[in-house]
Design an enzyme around this catalytic site. Structure first.
Site, PDB file in Angstrom:
ATOM      1  N   ARG A  46      80.783  68.048   0.251  1.00 55.65           N
ATOM      2  CA  ARG A  46      81.811  67.827  -0.245  1.00 55.65           C
ATOM      3  C   ARG A  46      82.831  66.442  -1.036  1.00 55.65           C
ATOM      4  NH1 ARG A  46      84.950  71.754   1.190  1.00 55.65           N
ATOM      5  NH2 ARG A  46      83.933  72.661   3.718  1.00 55.65           N
ATOM      6  N   GLY A  47      82.141  65.575   0.310  1.00 56.06           N
ATOM      7  CA  GLY A  47      82.881  64.104   0.031  1.00 56.06           C
ATOM      8  C   GLY A  47      82.306  63.180  -2.039  1.00 56.06           C
TER       9      GLY A  47
END
Length: 319
Positions: free
Chosen positions: A251-252
């Site tokens: 997600r980062g």
């Protein structure tokens, strides 16, 4: 003679002094809604709520929908109007998420004190844009779009890493230390106090004009977001930076690329550059690192900045 106003008068967003990173995160989350929300962590009295409310009024023309600490599933998801239900006339009671979909922004003050189950529901809807309710005779699916902002004081508790990760960007704020900036904050607060009581109404007029100009800039940036190119090399840089800082999951990487793209759109650039990635990295990654389960794990100082700069240098050499 100056008369006291009966309606609450808020400090226009464009007049908020300092708190550069809060403002940047709110604006990027508007330009690229896929970012998925902003978490603001900081001490009391650092203008967190003032800035968020000013932003909502500027962009949506009204205050955000605010979630109370004791919010239940019924209040969040919606249910039945009990008085009408008792009369055998069932009518749906919209929940706060639906209200946020109509008004544009959902604000959760002290999100760290909210039940984890409720936070999970909110984050799911904010990220997918879909509200599904299947309970007590209700079977509905609605598409909702709203910005999400949570604030918290870490002295009162922390969020679990699983919930931290669900917020797209995280900002840590503290009282401004620069003496000149502190004086400017005080001067603005005093001027705003006068304006609230009918003295110096020009301050509010100037602030609202500034808000209108900034709102137009942000709406234009949002409209051209997908005209901004993200090259394969820039995508590789995003992935490499996220991996180097040991961001959990992927997600980062995605949020970093989205935030960098929003920054480029904000500047009117045709493509994302390494400076956009470096600028967005602290907000996108500080709460996804392996030690983010504790407050100190979300810090981002000179050591992290030096490591980030070195990664960009290595990336340039590899081209």
């Amino acid at each position: 003679m100056a008369g006291e106003m009966t309606e609450p008068v808020l400090l226009p967003y464009s007049l908020v002094v300092g708190q550069r990173e809060i403002k940047k995160a709110l604006e990027l989350n508007f330009v690229a809604p896929g970012i998925g929300g902003v978490l603001i962590s900081g001490q009391r009295g650092t203008a967190k709520s003032t800035t968020v409310r000013g932003f909502a009024v500027m962009m949506y023309g009204e205050l955000p929908v605010t979630l109370p600490i004791n919010a239940t599933d019924d209040r969040v998801l919606g249910g039945w109007r009990l008085d009408e239900l008792m009369r055998g006339e069932p009518h749906r009671q919209p929940g706060l998420l639906e209200e946020a979909g109509e008004r544009g922004l959902l604000y959760i003050d002290e999100v760290n004190l909210l039940d984890d189950h409720v936070v999970n529901i909110i984050l799911d809807v904010a990220s997918t844009g879909v509200l599904t309710v299947q309970r007590e005779g209700i079977d509905e699916r609605k598409e909702l779009r709203f910005g999400l902002v949570g604030t918290m004081n870490p002295e009162e508790g922390w969020l679990r890493p699983q919930l931290l990760d669900r917020f797209g960007l995280m900002v840590k704020v503290r009282a401004e230390e620069d003496p000149e900036l502190r004086r400017e904050i005080l001067t603005t607060a005093l001027a705003m106090d006068q304006a609230r009581h009918g003295v110096d109404p020009g301050l509010l007029a100037d602030g609202r004009a500034g808000d209108a100009e900034l709102r137009a800039e942000l709406e234009a940036a949002r409209a051209r977001l997908y005209d901004v190119a993200v090259s394969k090399d820039i995508a590789r840089l995003c992935a490499d930076v996220a991996a180097a800082f040991q961001a959990a999951g992927h997600r980062g990487d995605v949020v970093l690329a989205l935030a960098a793209r929003a920054l480029a759109a904000r500047e009117g650039a045709v493509g994302v550059g390494p400076a956009h990635v470096a600028d967005a990295a602290p907000m996108a990654l500080r709460h996804r690192r392996g030690d983010s389960a504790q407050e100190g794990g979300t810090g981002w100082g000179q050591e992290e900045e030096s490591r980030l700069a070195q990664l960009v240098v290595e990336w340039r050499r590899s081209l």
